[in-house]
Write a protein that holds these residues in place. Structure first.
Motif, PDB file in Angstrom:
ATOM      1  N   VAL A  58       0.518   3.401  -2.708  1.00 25.28           N
ATOM      2  CA  VAL A  58       1.596   2.450  -2.456  1.00 25.28           C
ATOM      3  C   VAL A  58       1.037   1.044  -2.679  1.00 25.28           C
ATOM      4  O   VAL A  58      -0.164   0.813  -2.517  1.00 25.28           O
ATOM      5  CB  VAL A  58       2.170   2.574  -1.028  1.00 25.28           C
ATOM      6  CG1 VAL A  58       2.772   3.955  -0.814  1.00 25.28           C
ATOM      7  CG2 VAL A  58       1.112   2.291   0.038  1.00 25.28           C
ATOM      8  N   SER A  59       1.916   0.108  -3.046  1.00 24.14           N
ATOM      9  CA  SER A  59       1.455  -1.259  -3.264  1.00 24.14           C
ATOM     10  C   SER A  59       2.251  -2.231  -2.405  1.00 24.14           C
ATOM     11  O   SER A  59       3.413  -1.986  -2.072  1.00 24.14           O
ATOM     12  CB  SER A  59       1.568  -1.641  -4.749  1.00 24.14           C
ATOM     13  OG  SER A  59       2.919  -1.803  -5.138  1.00 24.14           O
ATOM     14  N   ILE A  60       1.598  -3.338  -2.045  1.00 27.21           N
ATOM     15  CA  ILE A  60       2.201  -4.378  -1.215  1.00 27.21           C
ATOM     16  C   ILE A  60       2.204  -5.670  -2.004  1.00 27.21           C
ATOM     17  O   ILE A  60       1.141  -6.163  -2.403  1.00 27.21           O
ATOM     18  CB  ILE A  60       1.412  -4.592   0.101  1.00 27.21           C
ATOM     19  CG1 ILE A  60       1.022  -3.251   0.742  1.00 27.21           C
ATOM     20  CG2 ILE A  60       2.216  -5.458   1.057  1.00 27.21           C
ATOM     21  CD1 ILE A  60       2.182  -2.355   1.075  1.00 27.21           C
ATOM     22  N   THR A  61       3.378  -6.243  -2.239  1.00 20.21           N
ATOM     23  CA  THR A  61       3.480  -7.424  -3.086  1.00 20.21           C
ATOM     24  C   THR A  61       3.004  -8.677  -2.336  1.00 20.21           C
ATOM     25  O   THR A  61       2.671  -8.640  -1.155  1.00 20.21           O
ATOM     26  CB  THR A  61       4.913  -7.637  -3.597  1.00 20.21           C
ATOM     27  OG1 THR A  61       5.773  -7.910  -2.482  1.00 20.21           O
ATOM     28  CG2 THR A  61       5.414  -6.398  -4.328  1.00 20.21           C
ATOM     29  N   TYR A  62       3.018  -9.784  -3.058  1.00 19.57           N
ATOM     30  CA  TYR A  62       2.458 -11.045  -2.568  1.00 19.57           C
ATOM     31  C   TYR A  62       3.481 -12.120  -2.842  1.00 19.57           C
ATOM     32  O   TYR A  62       3.931 -12.287  -3.985  1.00 19.57           O
ATOM     33  CB  TYR A  62       1.180 -11.318  -3.375  1.00 19.57           C
ATOM     34  CG  TYR A  62       0.134 -12.181  -2.744  1.00 19.57           C
ATOM     35  CD1 TYR A  62      -0.767 -11.650  -1.827  1.00 19.57           C
ATOM     36  CD2 TYR A  62      -0.017 -13.513  -3.103  1.00 19.57           C
ATOM     37  CE1 TYR A  62      -1.781 -12.414  -1.284  1.00 19.57           C
ATOM     38  CE2 TYR A  62      -1.031 -14.290  -2.570  1.00 19.57           C
ATOM     39  CZ  TYR A  62      -1.920 -13.744  -1.662  1.00 19.57           C
ATOM     40  OH  TYR A  62      -2.917 -14.504  -1.129  1.00 19.57           O
ATOM     41  N   GLY A  63       3.907 -12.874  -1.833  1.00 15.23           N
ATOM     42  CA  GLY A  63       4.955 -13.870  -1.995  1.00 15.23           C
ATOM     43  C   GLY A  63       4.594 -14.947  -2.989  1.00 15.23           C
ATOM     44  O   GLY A  63       3.416 -15.261  -3.202  1.00 15.23           O
TER      45      GLY A  63
END
Length: 303
Positions: A58-63
């Motif tokens: 899974v990946s977590i985006t960056y604002g």
């Protein structure tokens, strides 16, 4: 060890680059960091509901502009320590000095996270605004890739743009920039949202023709409401396929019909991509699990 960062021990987490090159298609989910307590509950509900599907990662985006830097790292650390999922953190160069980037990389390494998606990122507030490098930062995604790779045993991914990056003057330049990112040390790439398999296939073909062999995962997001179409155009800078837009326009007044059409189109898209031998499918969830689960149950069991 370069940069004085904690070493990521071999075997602490699987390498996503190796998983993707292993043969069988990967299936992965993308989340974004929440900004409110309600958003946090929604995110973790989606994570818990999707965890039993055993995605490859899974990946977590960056604002934009690094606005969710700490939340991205916090969520990635929590996934790494409290779930069975393999997390990958996004990292962008916007508004960050090299020292700040090293700090983020060090935090991830300290949590045993060895997978990072390196993207230059969009300016905060206006994704199409002028991109200004931090005076003590890096200018291009390829520089960020090198920074991460010299920091330890990381597997690094980069972004790919089926239509072309909004800031690239033409397709040829965009392909050249992509190849340079890969040769800087990227193990794999993930595209912006794909709604037409031909867009992905043209990207894959032109990269191969230019001598690139980095595996490219298509990013897929089921259209469950018409606002998704506008959002996809804002994020990718690419026009939504006109023929597909016409289909949605015909059912625009029926929310249930829009959602059903979106699920059907995503099923067809994933089936075609898998038939064409893609190395995996990366689902963009928008922190909701239902539509992704429906598509997964239709196409994931084929592999």
């Amino acid at each position: 060890m370069a940069l004085g960062l904690p070493s990521v021990l071999p075997g602490s987490q699987p390498s996503i680059g190796e998983l993707i090159r292993d043969g069988a298609p990967t299936f992965s989910f993308e989340f974004f960091p929440p900004k409110t307590p309600a958003g946090d509950r929604l995110l973790w509900q989606a994570i818990r509901e999707l965890e039993p599907l055993r995605p490859s990662f899974v990946s977590i985006t960056y604002g934009a502009g690094g606005t969710t830097r700490d939340t991205t790292v916090d969520v990635t650390e929590r996934i790494a320590t409290e779930t069975t999922l393999l997390p990958m953190a996004h990292l962008t160069a916007v508004n960050h000095s090299v020292a700040e980037l090293r700090n983020v990389i060090g935090r991830l390494a300290g949590a045993g996270v060895r997978n990072v998606l390196a993207v230059r990122g969009d300016p905060p507030g206006d994704p199409t605004g002028e991109w200004i490098a931090h005076p003590h930062g890096v200018r291009y995604a390829e520089d960020l890739v090198r920074l991460i790779r010299t920091a330890g045993d990381f597997s690094v991914g980069v972004a790919a743009f089926p239509y072309k990056h909004p800031r690239s003057p033409d397709i040829a330049s965009d392909t050249e920039y992509f190849i340079r990112k890969c040769r800087a040390g990227a193990d794999f790439a993930i595209t912006q949202m794909v709604f037409d398999a031909e867009d992905y296939l043209r990207l894959r073909d032109r990269v191969a023709a230019a001598g690139g062999d980095t595996p490219i995962l298509p990013g897929v997001m089921p259209v469950t409401k018409l606002a998704t179409i506008e959002r996809s155009e804002q994020l990718s800078g690419a026009p939504f396929p006109s023929a597909l837009a016409a289909q949605f326009a015909r059912v625009a007044d029926d929310e249930a019909a829009v959602r059903q059409l979106g699920i059907e189109q995503a099923n067809q898209l994933c089936t075609r991509l898998l038939d064409e031998g893609v190395p995996g499918i990366h689902f963009i969830t928008m922190n909701r699990s239902t539509a992704t689960r429906e598509v997964w149950l239709n196409v994931g069991t084929r592999v």
